[in-house]
Design an enzyme around this catalytic site. Sequence first.
Site, PDB file in Angstrom:
ATOM      1  N   HIS A   1     -38.969  60.805  51.906  1.00  0.00           N
ATOM      2  CA  HIS A   1     -37.696  60.524  52.586  1.00  0.00           C
ATOM      3  C   HIS A   1     -37.342  61.716  53.478  1.00  0.00           C
ATOM      4  O   HIS A   1     -37.451  62.870  53.033  1.00  0.00           O
ATOM      5  CB  HIS A   1     -36.601  60.286  51.531  1.00  0.00           C
ATOM      6  CG  HIS A   1     -35.282  59.937  52.154  1.00  0.00           C
ATOM      7  ND1 HIS A   1     -35.027  58.707  52.702  1.00  0.00           N
ATOM      8  CD2 HIS A   1     -34.159  60.681  52.344  1.00  0.00           C
ATOM      9  CE1 HIS A   1     -33.802  58.689  53.196  1.00  0.00           C
ATOM     10  NE2 HIS A   1     -33.264  59.877  52.986  1.00  0.00           N
TER      11      HIS A   1
ATOM     12  N   GLU B   1     -42.847  67.006  56.447  1.00  0.00           N
ATOM     13  CA  GLU B   1     -43.281  65.849  55.643  1.00  0.00           C
ATOM     14  C   GLU B   1     -44.803  65.836  55.510  1.00  0.00           C
ATOM     15  O   GLU B   1     -45.341  65.509  54.448  1.00  0.00           O
ATOM     16  CB  GLU B   1     -42.826  64.533  56.301  1.00  0.00           C
ATOM     17  CG  GLU B   1     -41.325  64.337  56.314  1.00  0.00           C
ATOM     18  CD  GLU B   1     -40.935  62.979  56.893  1.00  0.00           C
ATOM     19  OE1 GLU B   1     -41.585  61.966  56.561  1.00  0.00           O
ATOM     20  OE2 GLU B   1     -39.981  62.926  57.689  1.00  0.00           O
TER      21      GLU B   1
ATOM     22  N   GLU C   1     -35.289  52.764  40.098  1.00  0.00           N
ATOM     23  CA  GLU C   1     -34.696  51.506  40.524  1.00  0.00           C
ATOM     24  C   GLU C   1     -33.594  51.670  41.567  1.00  0.00           C
ATOM     25  O   GLU C   1     -33.098  50.700  42.126  1.00  0.00           O
ATOM     26  CB  GLU C   1     -34.221  50.719  39.297  1.00  0.00           C
ATOM     27  CG  GLU C   1     -35.444  50.203  38.532  1.00  0.00           C
ATOM     28  CD  GLU C   1     -35.139  49.666  37.149  1.00  0.00           C
ATOM     29  OE1 GLU C   1     -33.949  49.536  36.816  1.00  0.00           O
ATOM     30  OE2 GLU C   1     -36.102  49.376  36.406  1.00  0.00           O
TER      31      GLU C   1
ATOM     32  N   LEU D   1     -37.873  47.895  47.231  1.00  0.00           N
ATOM     33  CA  LEU D   1     -38.752  47.192  46.293  1.00  0.00           C
ATOM     34  C   LEU D   1     -37.943  46.571  45.159  1.00  0.00           C
ATOM     35  O   LEU D   1     -36.980  47.172  44.673  1.00  0.00           O
ATOM     36  CB  LEU D   1     -39.757  48.167  45.692  1.00  0.00           C
ATOM     37  CG  LEU D   1     -40.886  48.622  46.605  1.00  0.00           C
ATOM     38  CD1 LEU D   1     -41.657  49.753  45.932  1.00  0.00           C
ATOM     39  CD2 LEU D   1     -41.826  47.473  46.950  1.00  0.00           C
TER      40      LEU D   1
ATOM     41  N   GLY E   1     -47.251  55.383  60.314  1.00  0.00           N
ATOM     42  CA  GLY E   1     -48.250  55.846  59.346  1.00  0.00           C
ATOM     43  C   GLY E   1     -48.708  57.280  59.502  1.00  0.00           C
ATOM     44  O   GLY E   1     -49.800  57.641  59.060  1.00  0.00           O
TER      45      GLY E   1
END
Length: 208
Positions: free
Chosen positions: A117, A182, A150, A101, A20
């Site tokens: 990513h 990031e 997707e 997902l 996290g």
Amino acid sequence: MSPERSVDKKRIAFLASGRGSNFQAVIDAIAAGTIPGICVGLVTDNPGAYAIERAKSAGIPVTVVDYARFPAKAAYEEALLSAMRACRADLFVLAGYMRILGFGIVREFSGRMMNIHPALLPAFSGLHAQRQAIEYGVKVAGCTVHLVDEGMDTGPIVVQRCVPVLPDDDETTLADRILAEEHEALPLAVKLFCEGRLEADGRRVRVR
Ligand code: GRF
């Protein structure tokens, strides 16, 4: 002011499976007043995720949807979707969520779900992106924040940051250098979203 009463701020929720640190970077940017948003929830598939401790320290509600307790992926996804809906989020951020997902969730949150990513997409999608970069021998690596579609790591790109790959790098040293970027890239992308400055036009995301 309580979170429920701050009307102009976007409601940001997170999906995370582990450490996290990217989640923390956004929490910190909100606390610093850089992002006009409020963290309304963390949803995790992993009861052991350190992200849970971070959420608790920041007073952010946590929902654990423990993947291991579901007999099949469909039942897990159904529980996950209802936990996500309960956040009533304007934006869902995937900050180290380690599962793919289902289409139903992706469709429901289309245009308002982002992923971070650790590679310069479209190169090195999927797992162990930093190892893939080292093994391929690239001289430049980096990270990408993208909208979720997707496919796996294929959505329209919002922010990218790059770092050099040094001759003595291994997966760990490269991952650390990318991670520092990031922690800049994700808060920036969230800020742009919350300011209403992102305009998606097919694959291209423009910043107004
Ligand atoms: C990051 O490298 C992120 O890009 C990837 O998973 C890692 C999560 O790290 N999707 P953390 O949990 O945010 O520290």
